[in-house]
Design a protein around this motif. Structure first.
Motif, PDB file in Angstrom:
ATOM      1  N   UNK A 232     -33.101  11.317  -0.432  1.00 19.60           N
ATOM      2  CA  UNK A 232     -32.003  12.141  -0.946  1.00 19.60           C
ATOM      3  C   UNK A 232     -30.780  11.285  -1.265  1.00 19.60           C
ATOM      4  N   UNK A 233     -30.572  10.234  -0.481  1.00 17.93           N
ATOM      5  CA  UNK A 233     -29.465   9.317  -0.760  1.00 17.93           C
ATOM      6  C   UNK A 233     -29.687   8.598  -2.104  1.00 17.93           C
ATOM      7  N   UNK A 234     -30.918   8.114  -2.329  1.00 11.83           N
ATOM      8  CA  UNK A 234     -31.216   7.429  -3.583  1.00 11.83           C
ATOM      9  C   UNK A 234     -31.106   8.384  -4.771  1.00 11.83           C
ATOM     10  N   UNK A 235     -31.505   9.647  -4.561  1.00  8.08           N
ATOM     11  CA  UNK A 235     -31.357  10.638  -5.619  1.00  8.08           C
ATOM     12  C   UNK A 235     -29.878  10.907  -5.907  1.00  8.08           C
ATOM     13  N   UNK A 236     -29.095  10.927  -4.856  1.00  9.33           N
ATOM     14  CA  UNK A 236     -27.651  11.127  -5.024  1.00  9.33           C
ATOM     15  C   UNK A 236     -27.045   9.984  -5.828  1.00  9.33           C
ATOM     16  N   UNK A 237     -27.543   8.770  -5.612  1.00 10.92           N
ATOM     17  CA  UNK A 237     -27.062   7.607  -6.377  1.00 10.92           C
ATOM     18  C   UNK A 237     -27.356   7.765  -7.862  1.00 10.92           C
ATOM     19  N   UNK A 238     -28.398   8.553  -8.169  1.00  3.97           N
ATOM     20  CA  UNK A 238     -28.762   8.810  -9.559  1.00  3.97           C
ATOM     21  C   UNK A 238     -28.055  10.042 -10.114  1.00  3.97           C
ATOM     22  N   UNK A 239     -27.175  10.621  -9.309  1.00  2.00           N
ATOM     23  CA  UNK A 239     -26.451  11.798  -9.754  1.00  2.00           C
ATOM     24  C   UNK A 239     -27.182  13.100  -9.550  1.00  2.00           C
ATOM     25  N   UNK A 240     -28.255  13.059  -8.792  1.00  2.92           N
ATOM     26  CA  UNK A 240     -29.056  14.266  -8.542  1.00  2.92           C
ATOM     27  C   UNK A 240     -28.792  14.744  -7.106  1.00  2.92           C
ATOM     28  N   UNK A 241     -28.145  15.887  -6.989  1.00  2.00           N
ATOM     29  CA  UNK A 241     -27.729  16.381  -5.665  1.00  2.00           C
ATOM     30  C   UNK A 241     -28.163  17.818  -5.405  1.00  2.00           C
ATOM     31  N   UNK A 242     -29.016  18.373  -6.252  1.00  2.00           N
ATOM     32  CA  UNK A 242     -29.408  19.777  -6.098  1.00  2.00           C
ATOM     33  C   UNK A 242     -30.586  19.935  -5.134  1.00  2.00           C
ATOM     34  N   UNK A 243     -30.397  19.392  -3.953  1.00  2.00           N
ATOM     35  CA  UNK A 243     -31.419  19.468  -2.915  1.00  2.00           C
ATOM     36  C   UNK A 243     -30.741  19.818  -1.591  1.00  2.00           C
ATOM     37  N   UNK A 244     -31.376  20.671  -0.829  1.00  2.00           N
ATOM     38  CA  UNK A 244     -30.968  20.945   0.551  1.00  2.00           C
ATOM     39  C   UNK A 244     -32.168  20.635   1.433  1.00  2.00           C
ATOM     40  N   UNK A 245     -31.959  19.845   2.468  1.00  2.00           N
ATOM     41  CA  UNK A 245     -33.044  19.480   3.385  1.00  2.00           C
ATOM     42  C   UNK A 245     -32.750  20.058   4.760  1.00  2.00           C
ATOM     43  N   UNK A 246     -33.663  20.903   5.263  1.00  2.00           N
ATOM     44  CA  UNK A 246     -33.509  21.538   6.560  1.00  2.00           C
ATOM     45  C   UNK A 246     -34.572  21.009   7.521  1.00  2.00           C
ATOM     46  N   UNK A 247     -34.115  20.564   8.681  1.00  2.00           N
ATOM     47  CA  UNK A 247     -34.995  19.897   9.641  1.00  2.00           C
ATOM     48  C   UNK A 247     -35.103  20.743  10.907  1.00  2.00           C
ATOM     49  N   UNK A 248     -36.336  21.154  11.221  1.00  2.00           N
ATOM     50  CA  UNK A 248     -36.607  21.934  12.426  1.00  2.00           C
ATOM     51  C   UNK A 248     -37.460  21.097  13.370  1.00  2.00           C
ATOM     52  N   UNK A 249     -37.141  21.148  14.663  1.00  2.00           N
ATOM     53  CA  UNK A 249     -37.953  20.442  15.650  1.00  2.00           C
ATOM     54  C   UNK A 249     -37.174  20.147  16.904  1.00  2.00           C
ATOM     55  N   UNK A 250     -37.895  19.888  17.985  1.00  2.00           N
ATOM     56  CA  UNK A 250     -37.263  19.596  19.255  1.00  2.00           C
ATOM     57  C   UNK A 250     -36.900  18.126  19.356  1.00  2.00           C
ATOM     58  N   UNK A 251     -35.973  17.831  20.256  1.00  2.00           N
ATOM     59  CA  UNK A 251     -35.573  16.449  20.501  1.00  2.00           C
ATOM     60  C   UNK A 251     -34.111  16.218  20.178  1.00  2.00           C
ATOM     61  N   UNK A 252     -33.638  15.040  20.533  1.00  2.00           N
ATOM     62  CA  UNK A 252     -32.243  14.676  20.288  1.00  2.00           C
ATOM     63  C   UNK A 252     -32.055  14.264  18.832  1.00  2.00           C
ATOM     64  N   UNK A 253     -31.033  14.801  18.158  1.00  2.00           N
ATOM     65  CA  UNK A 253     -30.845  14.530  16.731  1.00  2.00           C
ATOM     66  C   UNK A 253     -30.036  13.276  16.426  1.00  2.00           C
ATOM     67  N   UNK A 254     -29.672  12.494  17.449  1.00  2.00           N
ATOM     68  CA  UNK A 254     -28.698  11.415  17.278  1.00  2.00           C
ATOM     69  C   UNK A 254     -29.036  10.444  16.150  1.00  2.00           C
ATOM     70  N   UNK A 255     -30.272   9.935  16.124  1.00  2.00           N
ATOM     71  CA  UNK A 255     -30.634   8.920  15.127  1.00  2.00           C
ATOM     72  C   UNK A 255     -30.596   9.491  13.714  1.00  2.00           C
ATOM     73  N   UNK A 256     -31.127  10.702  13.538  1.00  2.00           N
ATOM     74  CA  UNK A 256     -31.102  11.311  12.209  1.00  2.00           C
ATOM     75  C   UNK A 256     -29.681  11.635  11.781  1.00  2.00           C
ATOM     76  N   UNK A 257     -28.876  12.123  12.735  1.00  2.00           N
ATOM     77  CA  UNK A 257     -27.497  12.462  12.398  1.00  2.00           C
ATOM     78  C   UNK A 257     -26.716  11.213  12.000  1.00  2.00           C
ATOM     79  N   UNK A 258     -26.987  10.108  12.666  1.00  2.00           N
ATOM     80  CA  UNK A 258     -26.325   8.845  12.334  1.00  2.00           C
ATOM     81  C   UNK A 258     -26.639   8.448  10.893  1.00  2.00           C
ATOM     82  N   UNK A 259     -27.887   8.662  10.485  1.00  2.00           N
ATOM     83  CA  UNK A 259     -28.306   8.328   9.128  1.00  2.00           C
ATOM     84  C   UNK A 259     -27.647   9.263   8.107  1.00  2.00           C
ATOM     85  N   UNK A 260     -27.579  10.533   8.452  1.00  2.00           N
ATOM     86  CA  UNK A 260     -26.923  11.515   7.574  1.00  2.00           C
ATOM     87  C   UNK A 260     -25.458  11.140   7.356  1.00  2.00           C
ATOM     88  N   UNK A 261     -24.791  10.773   8.437  1.00  2.00           N
ATOM     89  CA  UNK A 261     -23.373  10.378   8.347  1.00  2.00           C
ATOM     90  C   UNK A 261     -23.222   9.097   7.532  1.00  2.00           C
TER      91      UNK A 261
END
Length: 390
Positions: A232-261
């Motif tokens: 999604x980041x690479x797509x954003x670099x191309x000017x394409x942002x019409x995506x929403x990604x929803x993540x469901x699952x157990x566990x600590x979100x720290x690593x994924x959240x760090x990447x999102x930020x």
């Protein structure tokens, strides 16, 4: 008859260890194993959670269910607890009549050894590839991957009754000289043709943004959500942002959240966390496209559940995924650029075709079809061990 089900877990429970919650282990699984006996003991490590968090899960309330806790001895800090764990496992095996092992599992390997010592009948379920799990975890896993794969090949080869959750993949990597069957452990919600009709109408009226989702543990690197975030980041670099990604699952979100930020994608990505199982199907219905980006699987339950909702699916070309979705919906695990290429022009994706094909495939995994296969193999196991069917 007393049945012992052995896996590593964890089993979720409240702080007092009096209330237990299901994610992979639910009342339906207890009911399945109660075919063998009136008591079904689940032996694995526990993970305690606050009562408020327990509301995200389904309580285990089946009368046959009995929990047995084993300490975690896998980390360097807890290695000294392995002796304690061995004593618990040996005692449990000695006290039960039938031993069900879910592999790969460190507890399962120990239980298999004691089952032979006490001459207990053993039924093995193979649900994942230990090599893929370790190789795609971190550098330490790579050091152990080949050895562990060789060891599990021996454990499974010598087992007399083996149930694989895949049709071909796990059987080819971990063959047995005993009797075997390929049968998924998925539990599908009832579905009918109206689901496909609604999905096709949804695709025909698809409006931006494209809503993408994944259901998998969120703190296990080989589940691959990070690859979707990078795409999604690479797509954003191309000017394409019409995506929403929803993540469901157990566990600590720290690593994924760090990447999102890091990639400044907080407006496009939502980490939902755990959902009660019955809510997962509503989540799948809300998606435009399901993605299974994992680098290790057996036969992913979440993909089969997505098929049953006629959801178009993109998946990595590993493990049992090719048994489930169209070849053109597969991409190489870890290949972020390939994922970008597939998502870049969603209007070119044959979503209606995938939806119809997926829904047809889901009919192979209905409860009636799988239960009939599974129960026939259970009866054969009992007969071969001279156990009178109740």
């Amino acid at each position: 008859m007393k049945v012992l089900f052995v896996h590593d877990g964890p089993m979720l429970c409240n702080l007092d260890k009096t209330v237990f919650y299901g994610v992979h282990y639910k009342d339906e699984i207890v009911e399945r194993y109660s075919f063998f006996g009136d008591v079904v003991s689940f032996l694995m490590r526990y993970k305690t959670i606050p009562d408020a968090e327990g509301e995200k899960y389904t309580k285990i309330s089946h009368p046959a269910f009995k929990p047995i806790e084993v300490p975690n001895y896998k980390s360097i800090q807890s290695r000294l607890k392995k002796g304690e764990a061995e004593k618990i496992i040996e005692k449990a095996v000695a006290e039960h009549d039938i031993i069900l092992l879910r592999l790969p599992s460190a507890n399962g390997v120990i239980a298999q050894r004691y089952a032979r010592k006490y001459n207990k009948p053993v039924f093995v379920e193979v649900v994942a590839c230990v090599f893929d799990a370790l190789w795609n975890y971190d550098w330490r896993g790579k050091l152990m991957a080949h050895y562990k794969m060789w060891k599990y090949k021996q454990h499974i080869k010598d087992s007399k009754h083996v149930l694989y959750v895949t049709r071909d993949f796990l059987q080819s990597r971990y063959p047995t000289t005993g009797k075997s069957i390929g049968c998924s452990d998925v539990i599908l919600k009832h579905f009918d043709d109206s689901i496909l009709s609604k999905r096709l109408a949804k695709i025909d009226n698809q409006a931006e943004p494209l809503i993408i989702g994944t259901v998998a543990a969120i703190d296990v690197p080989y589940k691959g959500q990070a690859d979707v975030i990078k795409a999604l980041y690479l797509l954003k670099q191309k000017g394409k942002t019409n995506y929403i990604y929803k993540i469901v699952g157990q566990g600590k979100p720290d690593l994924l959240q760090k990447l999102i930020d890091k990639y400044k994608l907080k407006d496009q990505i939502e980490i939902i966390g755990s959902l009660p199982h019955d809510k997962v199907f509503d989540f799948l219905d809300s998606l435009s496209l399901y993605i299974q980006p994992s680098k290790q699987e057996g036969l992913p339950r979440s993909v089969i559940e997505a098929l049953s909702r006629a959801c178009p699916v993109l998946a990595t070309n590993i493990a049992g995924n090719p048994e489930l979705v169209d070849n053109e919906a597969l991409y190489k695990a870890g290949d972020v650029k390939a994922l970008v290429s597939m998502l870049e022009n969603p209007e070119n994706l044959p979503l209606s075709k995938w939806s119809a094909n997926n829904f047809a495939k889901a009919n192979l995994y209905t409860a009636d079809v799988l239960n009939e296969k599974r129960l026939a193999f259970y009866r054969e196991f009992l007969k071969d061990n001279n156990i009178i069917f109740k």
